[in-house]
Design an enzyme around this catalytic site. Structure first.
Site, PDB file in Angstrom:
ATOM      1  N   GLY A 135      21.380  33.783  56.791  1.00 26.67           N
ATOM      2  CA  GLY A 135      20.426  34.725  56.197  1.00 26.67           C
ATOM      3  C   GLY A 135      19.351  33.944  55.486  1.00 26.67           C
ATOM      4  O   GLY A 135      19.505  32.745  55.216  1.00 26.67           O
ATOM      5  N   GLN A 185      12.931  32.716  48.887  1.00 28.88           N
ATOM      6  CA  GLN A 185      13.476  31.364  49.027  1.00 28.88           C
ATOM      7  C   GLN A 185      12.469  30.398  49.638  1.00 28.88           C
ATOM      8  O   GLN A 185      12.625  29.179  49.502  1.00 28.88           O
ATOM      9  CB  GLN A 185      14.752  31.377  49.885  1.00 28.88           C
ATOM     10  CG  GLN A 185      15.921  32.092  49.225  1.00 28.88           C
ATOM     11  CD  GLN A 185      17.144  32.093  50.089  1.00 28.88           C
ATOM     12  OE1 GLN A 185      17.302  32.980  50.938  1.00 28.88           O
ATOM     13  NE2 GLN A 185      18.001  31.110  49.935  1.00 28.88           N
ATOM     14  N   CYS A 224      24.539  29.303  49.549  1.00 29.87           N
ATOM     15  CA  CYS A 224      23.128  29.674  49.440  1.00 29.87           C
ATOM     16  C   CYS A 224      22.268  28.473  49.831  1.00 29.87           C
ATOM     17  O   CYS A 224      22.516  27.357  49.364  1.00 29.87           O
ATOM     18  CB  CYS A 224      22.816  30.086  47.995  1.00 29.87           C
ATOM     19  SG  CYS A 224      21.128  30.657  47.755  1.00 29.87           S
ATOM     20  N   LEU A 225      21.273  28.713  50.669  1.00 26.47           N
ATOM     21  CA  LEU A 225      20.432  27.601  51.128  1.00 26.47           C
ATOM     22  C   LEU A 225      19.604  27.026  49.983  1.00 26.47           C
ATOM     23  O   LEU A 225      19.081  25.921  50.083  1.00 26.47           O
ATOM     24  CB  LEU A 225      19.533  28.070  52.275  1.00 26.47           C
ATOM     25  CG  LEU A 225      20.284  28.446  53.558  1.00 26.47           C
ATOM     26  CD1 LEU A 225      19.333  28.993  54.604  1.00 26.47           C
ATOM     27  CD2 LEU A 225      21.077  27.268  54.110  1.00 26.47           C
ATOM     28  N   HIS A 272      23.710  39.697  49.253  1.00 27.97           N
ATOM     29  CA  HIS A 272      23.251  38.382  48.787  1.00 27.97           C
ATOM     30  C   HIS A 272      21.734  38.263  48.958  1.00 27.97           C
ATOM     31  O   HIS A 272      21.026  37.819  48.048  1.00 27.97           O
ATOM     32  CB  HIS A 272      23.959  37.295  49.609  1.00 27.97           C
ATOM     33  CG  HIS A 272      23.537  35.891  49.292  1.00 27.97           C
ATOM     34  ND1 HIS A 272      24.346  34.984  48.660  1.00 27.97           N
ATOM     35  CD2 HIS A 272      22.380  35.236  49.565  1.00 27.97           C
ATOM     36  CE1 HIS A 272      23.702  33.829  48.532  1.00 27.97           C
ATOM     37  NE2 HIS A 272      22.503  33.955  49.085  1.00 27.97           N
ATOM     38  N   GLU A 273      21.218  38.701  50.126  1.00 28.68           N
ATOM     39  CA  GLU A 273      19.772  38.577  50.387  1.00 28.68           C
ATOM     40  C   GLU A 273      18.966  39.555  49.544  1.00 28.68           C
ATOM     41  O   GLU A 273      17.910  39.214  49.021  1.00 28.68           O
ATOM     42  CB  GLU A 273      19.473  38.822  51.882  1.00 28.68           C
ATOM     43  CG  GLU A 273      20.215  37.933  52.871  1.00 28.68           C
ATOM     44  CD  GLU A 273      20.104  36.458  52.590  1.00 28.68           C
ATOM     45  OE1 GLU A 273      21.004  35.705  52.999  1.00 28.68           O
ATOM     46  OE2 GLU A 273      19.138  36.037  51.921  1.00 28.68           O
ATOM     47  N   HIS A 291      18.324  38.257  46.234  1.00 30.21           N
ATOM     48  CA  HIS A 291      17.205  37.307  46.195  1.00 30.21           C
ATOM     49  C   HIS A 291      15.880  38.031  45.958  1.00 30.21           C
ATOM     50  O   HIS A 291      15.013  37.538  45.241  1.00 30.21           O
ATOM     51  CB  HIS A 291      17.093  36.515  47.506  1.00 30.21           C
ATOM     52  CG  HIS A 291      17.961  35.283  47.587  1.00 30.21           C
ATOM     53  ND1 HIS A 291      17.890  34.255  46.688  1.00 30.21           N
ATOM     54  CD2 HIS A 291      18.908  34.941  48.492  1.00 30.21           C
ATOM     55  CE1 HIS A 291      18.766  33.308  47.026  1.00 30.21           C
ATOM     56  NE2 HIS A 291      19.405  33.705  48.127  1.00 30.21           N
TER      57      HIS A 291
HETATM   58  O1  LIG Z   1      20.780  31.467  50.849  1.00 29.96           O
HETATM   59  C1  LIG Z   1      20.881  32.330  51.742  1.00 29.96           C
HETATM   60  O2  LIG Z   1      20.488  33.505  51.578  1.00 29.96           O
HETATM   61  C2  LIG Z   1      21.558  31.950  53.046  1.00 29.96           C
HETATM   62  C3  LIG Z   1      23.080  31.983  52.909  1.00 29.96           C
HETATM   63  C4  LIG Z   1      23.541  33.398  53.232  1.00 29.96           C
HETATM   64  C5  LIG Z   1      24.966  33.690  52.857  1.00 29.96           C
HETATM   65  C6  LIG Z   1      26.033  32.867  53.263  1.00 29.96           C
HETATM   66  C7  LIG Z   1      27.351  33.195  52.923  1.00 29.96           C
HETATM   67  C8  LIG Z   1      27.595  34.329  52.153  1.00 29.96           C
HETATM   68  C9  LIG Z   1      26.536  35.119  51.745  1.00 29.96           C
HETATM   69  C10 LIG Z   1      25.237  34.815  52.111  1.00 29.96           C
HETATM   70  C11 LIG Z   1      23.650  31.007  53.904  1.00 29.96           C
HETATM   71  O3  LIG Z   1      23.507  31.139  55.097  1.00 29.96           O
HETATM   72  S1  LIG Z   1      24.493  29.654  53.275  1.00 29.96           S
HETATM   73  C12 LIG Z   1      25.007  28.771  54.739  1.00 29.96           C
HETATM   74  C13 LIG Z   1      26.186  29.436  55.435  1.00 29.96           C
HETATM   75  O4  LIG Z   1      26.881  30.207  54.804  1.00 29.96           O
HETATM   76  C14 LIG Z   1      26.460  29.182  56.869  1.00 29.96           C
HETATM   77  C15 LIG Z   1      25.703  28.265  57.549  1.00 29.96           C
HETATM   78  C16 LIG Z   1      25.971  28.038  58.884  1.00 29.96           C
HETATM   79  C17 LIG Z   1      26.947  28.753  59.556  1.00 29.96           C
HETATM   80  C18 LIG Z   1      27.704  29.692  58.851  1.00 29.96           C
HETATM   81  C19 LIG Z   1      27.469  29.915  57.507  1.00 29.96           C
HETATM   82 ZN   LIG Z   2      20.945  32.591  49.001  1.00 26.07          ZN
END
Ligand SMILES: O=C(O)C[C@@H](Cc1ccccc1)C(=O)SCC(=O)c1ccccc1
Ligand SMILES: [Zn+2]
Length: 170
Positions: free
Chosen positions: A45, A50, A91-92, A133-134, A137
């Site tokens: 996501g 972000q 979270c990225l 989560h998004e 943000h």
């Molecule tokens: O910061 C963001 O919004 C992105 C975040 C979204 C998210 C992940 C997990 C739970 C809730 C929301 C991410 O994508 S973090 C990276 C991640 O979880 C992932 C990356 C690659 C493959 C699978 C998962």
């Molecule tokens: Zn996030």
């Protein structure tokens, strides 16, 4: 094009995003850039704040093959279950940190697509977690805000240290 992702504790991540009112080519370009940035990270996501764009735009792809992009413009949670579910969120903007967060297990979200057409989605499981989560943000919240102050401060210290080290490498 790839967009730089803001890192916690950048204060711009706490800004509240503005509603989108014009559904034009520029919006489509922003969505394409956010999708490319999300896939490259990689993430499941990404919310526009972000990438330092303070508009209510979210992209999500939780598919195995990473080929099912979902776009949510001006999303709002219209119902949320009383039942909660825990999930280890990442979270990225807080790279390398995964912590358990409890959220409503099921949500109904109303949003617009990239052409401005309204739609409702019922979500559960990872989709419900990611949507909440998004949408956080867009309100200037991050998953670290649900953790204890002790944990949040440790994460903040670590992120700032990594930021300094990154700058020194250059
Ligand atoms: O910061 C963001 O919004 C992105 C975040 C979204 C998210 C992940 C997990 C739970 C809730 C929301 C991410 O994508 S973090 C990276 C991640 O979880 C992932 C990356 C690659 C493959 C699978 C998962
Ligand atoms: Zn996030």
């Amino acid at each position: 094009s790839l967009l730089p992702i803001l890192r916690y504790p950048d204060p711009r991540l706490n800004k509240v995003a503005e509603p989108v009112t014009v559904f034009d080519e520029q919006l489509k370009t922003l969505v394409a850039d956010m999708a490319q940035t999300m896939y490259d990270a990689p993430g499941i996501g990404l919310a526009a704040p972000q990438v330092d764009v303070h508009r209510q735009v979210i992209v999500i792809d939780i598919s195995e093959d990473r080929n099912t992009l979902q776009v949510f413009i001006n999303p709002e949670i219209v119902t949320a279950s009383a039942e909660k579910a825990p999930y280890d969120e990442g979270c990225l903007s807080v790279p390398g940190i995964y912590e358990e967060v409890e959220r409503p297990a099921r949500v109904t979200v109303r949003a617009q697509d990239v052409n401005g057409k309204f739609f409702d989605i019922q979500a559960e499981g990872l989709m419900a977690v990611c949507l909440q989560h998004e949408i956080d943000h867009l309100k200037g919240f991050m998953f670290v805000d649900y953790l204890s102050q002790l944990k949040r401060n440790r994460i903040k210290t670590r992120m700032l240290k990594e930021e300094r080290e990154k700058k020194r490498e250059k």
